[in-house]
Structures are given as structure tokens and as C-alpha cells.
Design a protein around this motif. Structure first.
Motif, PDB file in Angstrom:
ATOM      1  N   GLU A 146      -5.870 -14.714  13.781  1.00 32.49           N
ATOM      2  CA  GLU A 146      -7.003 -15.395  14.402  1.00 32.49           C
ATOM      3  C   GLU A 146      -8.237 -14.486  14.443  1.00 32.49           C
ATOM      4  O   GLU A 146      -9.352 -14.940  14.204  1.00 32.49           O
ATOM      5  CB  GLU A 146      -6.645 -15.879  15.812  1.00 32.49           C
ATOM      6  N   GLU A 147      -8.019 -13.206  14.742  1.00 34.68           N
ATOM      7  CA  GLU A 147      -9.127 -12.236  14.720  1.00 34.68           C
ATOM      8  C   GLU A 147      -9.741 -12.168  13.330  1.00 34.68           C
ATOM      9  O   GLU A 147     -10.962 -12.126  13.181  1.00 34.68           O
ATOM     10  CB  GLU A 147      -8.624 -10.843  15.100  1.00 34.68           C
ATOM     11  N   GLN A 148      -8.893 -12.143  12.305  1.00 31.80           N
ATOM     12  CA  GLN A 148      -9.372 -12.057  10.935  1.00 31.80           C
ATOM     13  C   GLN A 148     -10.174 -13.300  10.548  1.00 31.80           C
ATOM     14  O   GLN A 148     -11.214 -13.196   9.898  1.00 31.80           O
ATOM     15  CB  GLN A 148      -8.191 -11.879   9.962  1.00 31.80           C
ATOM     16  N   ARG A 149      -9.680 -14.478  10.951  1.00 36.82           N
ATOM     17  CA  ARG A 149     -10.405 -15.727  10.665  1.00 36.82           C
ATOM     18  C   ARG A 149     -11.770 -15.730  11.336  1.00 36.82           C
ATOM     19  O   ARG A 149     -12.770 -16.110  10.728  1.00 36.82           O
ATOM     20  CB  ARG A 149      -9.597 -16.933  11.132  1.00 36.82           C
ATOM     21  N   ALA A 150     -11.801 -15.313  12.606  1.00 39.49           N
ATOM     22  CA  ALA A 150     -13.069 -15.274  13.342  1.00 39.49           C
ATOM     23  C   ALA A 150     -14.043 -14.300  12.688  1.00 39.49           C
ATOM     24  O   ALA A 150     -15.233 -14.600  12.537  1.00 39.49           O
ATOM     25  CB  ALA A 150     -12.817 -14.892  14.796  1.00 39.49           C
ATOM     26  N   ALA A 151     -13.533 -13.142  12.278  1.00 41.28           N
ATOM     27  CA  ALA A 151     -14.395 -12.152  11.618  1.00 41.28           C
ATOM     28  C   ALA A 151     -14.936 -12.697  10.305  1.00 41.28           C
ATOM     29  O   ALA A 151     -16.106 -12.494   9.970  1.00 41.28           O
ATOM     30  CB  ALA A 151     -13.623 -10.858  11.379  1.00 41.28           C
TER      31      ALA A 151
ATOM     32  N   ARG B 135     -18.839 -13.335   9.176  1.00 39.79           N
ATOM     33  CA  ARG B 135     -19.426 -12.787   7.948  1.00 39.79           C
ATOM     34  C   ARG B 135     -20.056 -13.873   7.095  1.00 39.79           C
ATOM     35  O   ARG B 135     -21.014 -13.631   6.375  1.00 39.79           O
ATOM     36  CB  ARG B 135     -18.366 -12.043   7.127  1.00 39.79           C
ATOM     37  N   GLN B 136     -19.509 -15.092   7.179  1.00 38.32           N
ATOM     38  CA  GLN B 136     -20.013 -16.191   6.365  1.00 38.32           C
ATOM     39  C   GLN B 136     -21.109 -16.968   7.060  1.00 38.32           C
ATOM     40  O   GLN B 136     -21.501 -18.019   6.601  1.00 38.32           O
ATOM     41  CB  GLN B 136     -18.866 -17.118   5.970  1.00 38.32           C
ATOM     42  N   GLY B 137     -21.570 -16.484   8.175  1.00 40.05           N
ATOM     43  CA  GLY B 137     -22.690 -17.137   8.844  1.00 40.05           C
ATOM     44  C   GLY B 137     -22.281 -17.942  10.059  1.00 40.05           C
ATOM     45  O   GLY B 137     -23.125 -18.521  10.720  1.00 40.05           O
ATOM     46  N   GLY B 138     -21.018 -18.060  10.341  1.00 38.37           N
ATOM     47  CA  GLY B 138     -20.565 -18.718  11.551  1.00 38.37           C
ATOM     48  C   GLY B 138     -20.691 -20.223  11.545  1.00 38.37           C
ATOM     49  O   GLY B 138     -20.297 -20.885  12.495  1.00 38.37           O
ATOM     50  N   GLY B 139     -21.256 -20.808  10.511  1.00 37.70           N
ATOM     51  CA  GLY B 139     -21.348 -22.258  10.438  1.00 37.70           C
ATOM     52  C   GLY B 139     -22.433 -22.851  11.289  1.00 37.70           C
ATOM     53  O   GLY B 139     -22.646 -24.051  11.296  1.00 37.70           O
ATOM     54  N   GLY B 140     -23.124 -22.047  12.075  1.00 39.40           N
ATOM     55  CA  GLY B 140     -24.190 -22.566  12.923  1.00 39.40           C
ATOM     56  C   GLY B 140     -25.506 -22.635  12.181  1.00 39.40           C
ATOM     57  O   GLY B 140     -25.882 -21.721  11.473  1.00 39.40           O
ATOM     58  N   GLY B 141     -26.203 -23.746  12.298  1.00 41.60           N
ATOM     59  CA  GLY B 141     -27.491 -23.877  11.613  1.00 41.60           C
ATOM     60  C   GLY B 141     -28.630 -23.522  12.535  1.00 41.60           C
ATOM     61  O   GLY B 141     -28.526 -23.567  13.746  1.00 41.60           O
TER      62      GLY B 141
END
Length: 129
Positions: free
Chosen positions: A113-118, A122-128
């Protein structure tokens, strides 16, 4: 001034070329090297014993070899590669989980889960914006 700009451009190109020759990307190296890195990381998090380390190294080496084959066979078809690689990751995860104790399984899930969150961060968090 022109000489300084030329020196800077030359220096930049040499650095870029050297980085490309070293693999430059994340997780560079052979399947065995990547497997060792992964097992070292898991040993730190899960306190693996020697038998688990040996078995996990074999599992991750096999995964790395299979992943390289998937990339080669995909021949640029990202969808086919993604489908096969997701299946391979799931199979690998099942093999890894089967080797762990109950306490290690709990820690392993938390680490995943930590790895997925990290990765999402790194990919921008999906927030616009």
C-alpha cells in the motif's frame, strides 16, 4: 561567451550520453540484480530468514526474465503487454505471499500500500488543478 555556451552544451551532452549508457532508468540491471534489490528491500521490511531470501530471489529472478520476454513479444502493443504483466505480477504476489508468515503477510500488504501511494504521488496523484 560563445565558448562558454559551447562548453556547457558539450558538457550537457556528455552527461546525457553517460547516463544513457548506464541504463539511466529506474530498476536498471539484470534480472538477478533487480531480484536482489527487491529481496534486500523486503528483508529490511519483513525480517526474512535465509530460506525465504533464497526462494524469493528465485521467484523475482523468474519474474524479471518472464517480464523481459513479455516486453519482447508485445512488440510495442502496450495493451497486450499490460495485460500479461498484470497477470504475472499477480502470480508473483501469490507466490511471495505463500512463503511469508502471518505477521510478514500483514507487513507485506502494508508495504504494498505504501508503494502504491508513493507511485500515485510520483504520477501526479490524480488531482487536477
Amino acid at each position: 561567451m560563445k565558448k562558454l555556451m559551447m562548453i556547457c552544451a558539450l558538457l550537457f551532452s556528455v552527461i546525457t550520453y553517460a547516463n544513457a549508457q548506464q541504463g539511466g532508468g529506474r530498476m536498471g540491471g539484470t534480472s538477478e540484480e533487480r531480484a536482489k534489490m527487491m529481496v534486500d528491500r523486503l528483508t529490511e521490511k519483513l525480517k526474512l530468514n535465509d530460506d525465504q531470501k533464497t526462494k524469493l530471489t528465485a521467484i523475482y529472478t523468474e519474474q524479471g526474465t518472464a517480464m523481459a520476454k513479455i516486453r519482447e513479444e508485445a512488440n510495442g502493443d502496450r495493451d497486450a503487454m499490460r495485460e500479461k504483466s498484470m497477470k504475472l505480477r499477480k502470480e508473483t504476489d501469490e507466490k511471495v505471499t505463500a512463503l511469508l508468515t502471518d505477521d510478514q503477510k500483514t507487513a507485506y500488504k502494508a508495504w504494498q500500500e505504501e508503494q502504491r501511494a508513493a507511485m500515485q504521488n510520483r504520477q501526479g496523484g490524480g488531482g487536477g488543478k
